[in-house]
Design a protein around this motif. Structure first.
Motif, PDB file in Angstrom:
ATOM      1  N   PRO A 167       0.801  -1.232   0.000  1.00  0.00           N
ATOM      2  CA  PRO A 167       0.000   0.000   0.000  1.00  0.00           C
ATOM      3  C   PRO A 167       0.834   1.282   0.000  1.00  0.00           C
ATOM      4  CG  PRO A 167      -0.241  -1.197   2.088  1.00  0.00           C
ATOM      5  CD  PRO A 167       0.494  -2.089   1.152  1.00  0.00           C
ATOM      6  N   ASN A 168       2.123   1.192   0.337  1.00  0.00           N
ATOM      7  CA  ASN A 168       2.945   2.405   0.209  1.00  0.00           C
ATOM      8  C   ASN A 168       3.012   2.868  -1.232  1.00  0.00           C
ATOM      9  OD1 ASN A 168       4.539   0.055  -0.377  1.00  0.00           O
ATOM     10  ND2 ASN A 168       6.409   1.269  -0.205  1.00  0.00           N
ATOM     11  N   LEU A 169       2.692   1.993  -2.185  1.00  0.00           N
ATOM     12  CA  LEU A 169       2.761   2.356  -3.602  1.00  0.00           C
ATOM     13  C   LEU A 169       1.430   2.860  -4.152  1.00  0.00           C
ATOM     14  CD1 LEU A 169       5.006  -0.576  -4.872  1.00  0.00           C
ATOM     15  CD2 LEU A 169       5.701   1.764  -4.300  1.00  0.00           C
ATOM     16  N   ARG A 170       0.407   2.933  -3.284  1.00  0.00           N
ATOM     17  CA  ARG A 170      -0.864   3.502  -3.759  1.00  0.00           C
ATOM     18  C   ARG A 170      -0.603   4.924  -4.265  1.00  0.00           C
ATOM     19  NH1 ARG A 170      -5.787   1.340  -2.202  1.00  0.00           N
ATOM     20  NH2 ARG A 170      -6.683   3.405  -1.920  1.00  0.00           N
ATOM     21  N   GLY A 171      -1.082   5.215  -5.447  1.00  0.00           N
ATOM     22  CA  GLY A 171      -0.831   6.524  -6.042  1.00  0.00           C
ATOM     23  C   GLY A 171       0.360   6.511  -6.978  1.00  0.00           C
ATOM     24  N   HIS A 172       1.123   5.421  -6.957  1.00  0.00           N
ATOM     25  CA  HIS A 172       2.226   5.229  -7.901  1.00  0.00           C
ATOM     26  C   HIS A 172       1.929   3.968  -8.712  1.00  0.00           C
ATOM     27  CE1 HIS A 172       4.801   8.060  -5.562  1.00  0.00           C
ATOM     28  NE2 HIS A 172       4.105   7.583  -4.554  1.00  0.00           N
ATOM     29  N   TYR A 173       2.479   3.868  -9.892  1.00  0.00           N
ATOM     30  CA  TYR A 173       2.319   2.661 -10.713  1.00  0.00           C
ATOM     31  C   TYR A 173       0.851   2.250 -10.819  1.00  0.00           C
ATOM     32  CZ  TYR A 173       7.320   2.203  -9.653  1.00  0.00           C
ATOM     33  OH  TYR A 173       8.670   2.419  -9.510  1.00  0.00           O
ATOM     34  N   ALA A 174       0.012   3.207 -11.145  1.00  0.00           N
ATOM     35  CA  ALA A 174      -1.428   2.981 -11.069  1.00  0.00           C
ATOM     36  C   ALA A 174      -1.873   1.739 -11.837  1.00  0.00           C
ATOM     37  CB  ALA A 174      -2.164   4.209 -11.586  1.00  0.00           C
ATOM     38  N   ASP A 175      -1.237   1.474 -12.966  1.00  0.00           N
ATOM     39  CA  ASP A 175      -1.741   0.392 -13.807  1.00  0.00           C
ATOM     40  C   ASP A 175      -0.886  -0.864 -13.739  1.00  0.00           C
ATOM     41  OD1 ASP A 175      -3.724   2.130 -14.698  1.00  0.00           O
ATOM     42  OD2 ASP A 175      -2.377   2.965 -16.214  1.00  0.00           O
ATOM     43  N   LEU A 176       0.046  -0.901 -12.820  1.00  0.00           N
ATOM     44  CA  LEU A 176       0.975  -2.032 -12.806  1.00  0.00           C
ATOM     45  C   LEU A 176       0.430  -3.178 -11.964  1.00  0.00           C
ATOM     46  CD1 LEU A 176       3.848  -2.813 -13.845  1.00  0.00           C
ATOM     47  CD2 LEU A 176       4.722  -1.997 -11.650  1.00  0.00           C
ATOM     48  N   ARG A 177       0.301  -4.334 -12.596  1.00  0.00           N
ATOM     49  CA  ARG A 177      -0.166  -5.530 -11.902  1.00  0.00           C
ATOM     50  C   ARG A 177       0.863  -6.639 -12.042  1.00  0.00           C
ATOM     51  NH1 ARG A 177      -5.369  -5.697 -10.346  1.00  0.00           N
ATOM     52  NH2 ARG A 177      -6.509  -3.769 -10.804  1.00  0.00           N
ATOM     53  N   PHE A 178       0.922  -7.476 -11.022  1.00  0.00           N
ATOM     54  CA  PHE A 178       1.764  -8.658 -11.136  1.00  0.00           C
ATOM     55  C   PHE A 178       1.218  -9.545 -12.250  1.00  0.00           C
ATOM     56  CE2 PHE A 178       2.279  -7.487  -6.611  1.00  0.00           C
ATOM     57  CZ  PHE A 178       3.658  -7.329  -6.592  1.00  0.00           C
ATOM     58  N   SER A 179       2.135 -10.136 -13.006  1.00  0.00           N
ATOM     59  CA  SER A 179       1.707 -11.041 -14.066  1.00  0.00           C
ATOM     60  C   SER A 179       2.585 -12.285 -14.035  1.00  0.00           C
ATOM     61  CB  SER A 179       1.847 -10.349 -15.430  1.00  0.00           C
ATOM     62  OG  SER A 179       3.199  -9.961 -15.629  1.00  0.00           O
ATOM     63  N   ASN A 180       2.107 -13.325 -14.666  1.00  0.00           N
ATOM     64  CA  ASN A 180       2.961 -14.489 -14.832  1.00  0.00           C
ATOM     65  C   ASN A 180       4.119 -14.120 -15.754  1.00  0.00           C
ATOM     66  OD1 ASN A 180       1.839 -16.726 -13.308  1.00  0.00           O
ATOM     67  ND2 ASN A 180       0.023 -16.424 -14.604  1.00  0.00           N
ATOM     68  N   PRO A 181       5.265 -14.745 -15.537  1.00  0.00           N
ATOM     69  CA  PRO A 181       6.422 -14.413 -16.383  1.00  0.00           C
ATOM     70  C   PRO A 181       6.100 -14.710 -17.845  1.00  0.00           C
ATOM     71  CG  PRO A 181       7.084 -15.804 -14.523  1.00  0.00           C
ATOM     72  CD  PRO A 181       5.584 -15.765 -14.536  1.00  0.00           C
ATOM     73  N   ASP A 182       6.309 -13.742 -18.687  1.00  0.00           N
ATOM     74  CA  ASP A 182       6.000 -13.882 -20.114  1.00  0.00           C
ATOM     75  C   ASP A 182       7.251 -13.453 -20.893  1.00  0.00           C
ATOM     76  OD1 ASP A 182       5.294 -13.499 -22.728  1.00  0.00           O
ATOM     77  OD2 ASP A 182       3.598 -12.164 -22.300  1.00  0.00           O
ATOM     78  N   PRO A 183       7.918 -14.407 -21.518  1.00  0.00           N
ATOM     79  CA  PRO A 183       9.180 -14.081 -22.200  1.00  0.00           C
ATOM     80  C   PRO A 183       9.033 -12.953 -23.220  1.00  0.00           C
ATOM     81  CG  PRO A 183       8.875 -16.463 -22.084  1.00  0.00           C
ATOM     82  CD  PRO A 183       7.596 -15.843 -21.611  1.00  0.00           C
ATOM     83  N   GLU A 184       7.909 -12.938 -23.897  1.00  0.00           N
ATOM     84  CA  GLU A 184       7.700 -11.883 -24.896  1.00  0.00           C
ATOM     85  C   GLU A 184       7.712 -10.511 -24.238  1.00  0.00           C
ATOM     86  OE1 GLU A 184       7.269 -12.109 -28.183  1.00  0.00           O
ATOM     87  OE2 GLU A 184       7.527 -14.286 -28.159  1.00  0.00           O
ATOM     88  N   ARG A 185       6.919 -10.433 -23.172  1.00  0.00           N
ATOM     89  CA  ARG A 185       6.759  -9.132 -22.516  1.00  0.00           C
ATOM     90  C   ARG A 185       8.065  -8.686 -21.865  1.00  0.00           C
ATOM     91  NH1 ARG A 185       2.101  -7.917 -18.026  1.00  0.00           N
ATOM     92  NH2 ARG A 185       2.431  -5.645 -17.892  1.00  0.00           N
ATOM     93  N   LEU A 186       8.736  -9.638 -21.217  1.00  0.00           N
ATOM     94  CA  LEU A 186      10.010  -9.280 -20.596  1.00  0.00           C
ATOM     95  C   LEU A 186      11.056  -8.972 -21.658  1.00  0.00           C
ATOM     96  CD1 LEU A 186      10.082 -11.972 -17.753  1.00  0.00           C
ATOM     97  CD2 LEU A 186       9.714  -9.502 -17.477  1.00  0.00           C
ATOM     98  N   GLY A 187      10.995  -9.729 -22.736  1.00  0.00           N
ATOM     99  CA  GLY A 187      11.974  -9.536 -23.798  1.00  0.00           C
ATOM    100  C   GLY A 187      11.800  -8.217 -24.536  1.00  0.00           C
ATOM    101  N   ALA A 188      10.655  -7.598 -24.349  1.00  0.00           N
ATOM    102  CA  ALA A 188      10.450  -6.282 -24.960  1.00  0.00           C
ATOM    103  C   ALA A 188      11.046  -5.165 -24.109  1.00  0.00           C
ATOM    104  CB  ALA A 188       8.951  -6.033 -25.162  1.00  0.00           C
ATOM    105  N   CYS A 189      11.527  -5.529 -22.949  1.00  0.00           N
ATOM    106  CA  CYS A 189      12.147  -4.525 -22.066  1.00  0.00           C
ATOM    107  C   CYS A 189      13.613  -4.336 -22.442  1.00  0.00           C
ATOM    108  CB  CYS A 189      12.067  -4.982 -20.604  1.00  0.00           C
ATOM    109  SG  CYS A 189      10.384  -5.036 -19.959  1.00  0.00           S
ATOM    110  N   ASP A 190      14.137  -3.181 -22.087  1.00  0.00           N
ATOM    111  CA  ASP A 190      15.564  -2.944 -22.295  1.00  0.00           C
ATOM    112  C   ASP A 190      16.391  -3.700 -21.267  1.00  0.00           C
ATOM    113  OD1 ASP A 190      15.255  -0.945 -24.434  1.00  0.00           O
ATOM    114  OD2 ASP A 190      14.301   0.250 -22.842  1.00  0.00           O
TER     115      ASP A 190
END
Lengths: 344, 344, 344, 344
Positions: free
Chosen positions: D47-70
């Motif tokens: 809850p310290n992050l309420r108001g930050h990262y509004a749309d960020l949710r935990f997800s299952n590891p997805d190689p595609e999604r992670l691989g799109a990161c720098d």
């Protein structure tokens, strides 16, 4: 840059101002006073500040130097701002007082609770009570702001929606408050030793505490007439944090308490109404300028329970003081106050 | 020597029974059960007991062995005593149950709060609620005692004098309670980690907690009819201790609250009414079977504030269980319970 | 009954003497002195003692009254026992000094570390160092006992077997010690506040601490010649407890370290050598007169690691003082000292 | 903006990454994985992050999604990065691993200490040990960085100047380390409960701990050959912080230890050599990416004592990981890491 000074910088609200202002984009700390530590670099007293404020040393209070600032924070025991605020205002310096000196509108009531006569009654008329959630516009134009106390902040924010909407019996409010030990300041008292205050819980001032008239004044303003309040503070074995547990008897038609709170604080950057069923933890606001609130209606009961948590040194003191500064100097309202709380 | 057994000895109330019984002149611990730790010496799990109970090992529950004891303590989660108590009683073994299994007289109410049907409703008629301050004589003759919960002990002792004398409005009682973390037991839960629970304060069960019906039942007995109670427990960052802060609205003529409390508990060895103006600390009862109480009447208010502190593991559990044993077996009432609290 | 007095009873070792003596079958506390609190009942300062010592009040030191006691404990800052011990001894009262006044045999060394000349050098010849594990017989006949310091107790007990058997290089011993905050006493110092000392760890006196010469003297006695020791104490965020982690380089043939320790302390009631692989916790001795020790020999290393834990207020002060009293007055050695530690 | 992902975001190093990155001007968190909490918003767990990262949710590891990161941070138990790093590197995503998977250069040694075979030995050749104070240039060009462990960071920084200058006997180093409980992670273990771990101090792994080979490797690199080290970690009753107390025997000519340390770290933004005689407190770095060091040479001794403190979650984990990111992506080195520690 807004040039600011801090009077009485060795206490916990002083160092917390420095911690927060280190990241404020628009503020430069020009002076910090302490009679006992004059000459000492701030980082010698507070090693967390090593690498910040490299040239800042505690100095004796100097009206010239303080008067050259745009604003001066008072992080002092009561009575000090009484003595110095008037001169600063005349020099065109705005005053943000974290002490109790200008919180009560009635000088006699102040004198009765603080055991000494009020030292600057003429300034009371223009002092603005610095609770942005009720006084934002008046703060913008203020020259002299009285930053609310820690308990009064947590209690007022928790009860405002209920009183403004006349949803509860205003004659029998109860505020059971728990505070970390920094609320008692940095003075060397036996009762505040780790060996005395840890692994224990106790109340104090159960028969009457100085924050009572301040809370009653604020709640009375919200309700429109005098309220009845029982306020019992407790010392909790933790460094920071206030947990206010607030009780009131519901009256009239209260359709949706959750919606009432959410609507009241919808535009407030520093009040967070949590989802139904929540129990906010003080650590969720540790180090952050935030008040988190939850509303409960226990089973088989006409009593509403409001849970309201703040960090007593931030939303209950230095953070709220900076919020006031931001309003007074037309900064972004969250400038310097946007870091998340530290958890764990 | 009174031969006793302990069912469920690995939890905090189990080890606390062992700590206290190590100094009881009339008791011998013959068996201690734990399915998970069967075979382990008690001092391997609890090194503070090294040098005591040299030959005592956890064993699987064995009805023969337990049935050979004069008394068996249940230091178990709810449901276990339901299953085992009847058989022990038939064997002539008396049962002192520290769990919630026999605290509520109404099996349906129990089922509603615990989410399962009551496992031994036929035993309810003879179960005695083991609060010596209200039930001393019935306890002396009891075969089956339900030791009160920790919160219920602190709350009832604090409100009894006021309800018995009809000095307060019994429809709107408030009990704001703060407990150390051992109240949550020795289970490995994330929320009980030091990294999660220290440096923070939070409430839980604000909308309804299992101790509510037990407290309401006890207070109703004292008052003579059903009472209205709002009960909010809080988790406090300390190991032991409960601080109950109790609020009620005064009614009728209340001449002298202090005298009312002093007289009520004048003959009680384990209730200490402190001098006027006191604020009892939980650490003043750390490790001791004692409830310390102070009464306040805040300025400008018709509300009475009672402060009641206990050690949740002693007067709130294991110590009170031994107090019951002493009454049931005609020992000196304070046997094994006469050591001062540890402070600091 | 043995009549005892306590000089300097307001500090933590004073109240701990009272807590432990409340259960001593052979001792009666006749007087307790405090200049600052003269007239106050002990239970007013220490509410854990309410119900015990009903008539005991702090009084100004009175040679007559103290001299009428069989023994007097000094729980005072250094220097006080220097001034008063001689007179008491002449009156036939035995002295058990918990301060540092008579621990060092060399008055000059004392003066160098304490920054003042030794106040009673003539008494040094008869002062007995009160570590029962090395000095039991001399203590039995002593008139004046110097109770070891807390760190010295934990360190000496941990290293004695190794030095007595010449199993380690005595020139390069390392004692890394961690203490709870009661080691700093009950004085009101900023650094001991909960807000300053909790949630943090720091060392102090890393370049030299007053307990160093005492430890060196004791270890030298065990070894037969002067030893080399690096001693670094640390302030740990807990109330009670010392954890000494001791390092030495093994030399010669060391067949079985575990057996060496077990044999050395086989007959000692207050030293517990734990099983191989153990890591003693300070809480396992909280409130108890016990030192628990474990010995480790890390992989790939010629270094032995000894872990030694005590409660600084009990085995490190007041409990050990009572142990000395028991020896001096021919009581059962464990009288008043047989309660298990409190855990959790 | 640098797009980053976090694998294993529910633990303490995960939330600490989020806390710090919330203020990083150049980074956007695109994904955070957790199998157990998939679907949950990060602010529901923290809850310290309420108001930050509004749309960020935990997800299952997805190689595609992670691989799109720098870049992807691994805040996981050991073994996970072994399994996933290779694929990410092939996708062009850089890997910053906070776990132990790539810290040891020798796959066999890793297997011996972790009790399983190394899962990605082919990647070891390019893994860079992410201690900027020794490896800054290699980090800049790295694709795969192994962020040092918490103990190894505090110990290496404290001993580097002495080993690089061959000022101490490298065969007999001693590192006595004290850590707050977050070092044990967020797993629900009985030993980490507040009721078990507070008010106590204990060591663990005294005979051998997994951080030993990592420290030895790093110190050996600094010294030029294998070193001998005894390392004993201790669990301290606080949330955050490591205090390393380091002992070594001086050899050769050591003109000025203070100057040696000051010169070694003169250009390091995150190492603070304190003035002579200092005793750094862990709270002076609470929440900050900083290591504060003091050097002592005790009286009458040829032993040097180095005191080195960090926040285990910041300079000992997530802060140092971000420092590595800043170097790898050519950001300002202190970006996101410039806030002062929180004190008190």
């Amino acid at each position: 840059m807004i040039k600011v000074g801090i009077v009485g910088g060795t206490g916990y609200t002083g160092v917390e101002l420095l911690r927060l202002l280190a990241r404020h984009p628009d503020v430069s700390v020009e002076a910090i006073t302490s009679r006992s530590e004059a000459g000492l670099a701030v980082s010698e007293l507070y090693p967390n500040l090593r690498g910040h404020y490299a040239d800042l040393r505690f100095s004796n209070p100097d009206p010239e130097r303080l008067g050259a600032c745009d604003a001066v924070f008072f992080a002092t025991p009561h009575g000090v701002a009484h003595a110095l605020a008037g001169d600063l205002l005349e020099r065109g310096t705005r005053v943000i007082d974290l002490s109790a000196d200008f919180r009560l509108r009635d000088a006699d009531e102040w004198a009765a609770w603080y055991g000494q006569s009020h030292g600057a009654p003429k300034l009371l008329a223009e002092a603005v009570y610095g609770l942005p959630e009720t006084n934002r516009e008046r703060i913008r134009g203020a020259r002299l702001v009285a930053v609310p106390g820690c308990y009064p902040t947590a209690v007022q924010l928790g009860l405002l929606p209920l009183l403004e909407s006349a949803s509860i019996d205003a004659n029998h409010l109860i505020a059971d408050c728990k505070s970390g030990v920094t609320g008692a300041g940095r003075g060397a008292k036996v009762g505040s030793l780790l060996a005395e205050a840890s692994e224990s819980m106790k109340s104090y001032g159960a028969s009457g505490h100085r924050h009572l008239p301040e809370i009653r004044q604020g709640l009375g303003d919200a309700f429109g007439e005098r309220v009845g309040l029982t306020f019992v503070p407790h010392l909790t074995p933790m460094i920071r944090g206030i947990h206010a547990t607030l009780y009131g008897r519901l009256q009239g038609d209260v359709a949706d308490l959750q919606a009432l709170f959410e609507q009241r604080f919808a535009d407030e950057p520093f009040v967070d109404v949590m989802p139904p069923g929540s129990h906010p933890e003080t650590r969720s606001v540790k180090g952050a300028n935030m008040c988190r609130i939850a509303v409960h209606r226990p089973v088989d009961s006409d009593t509403v329970v409001v849970l309201s948590v703040i960090d007593n040194l931030v939303k209950g003191a230095s953070g709220q003081a900076i919020h006031n500064l931001n309003l007074m100097f037309d900064c972004v309202e969250t400038a310097g106050l946007d870091a998340p709380a530290m958890m764990p």
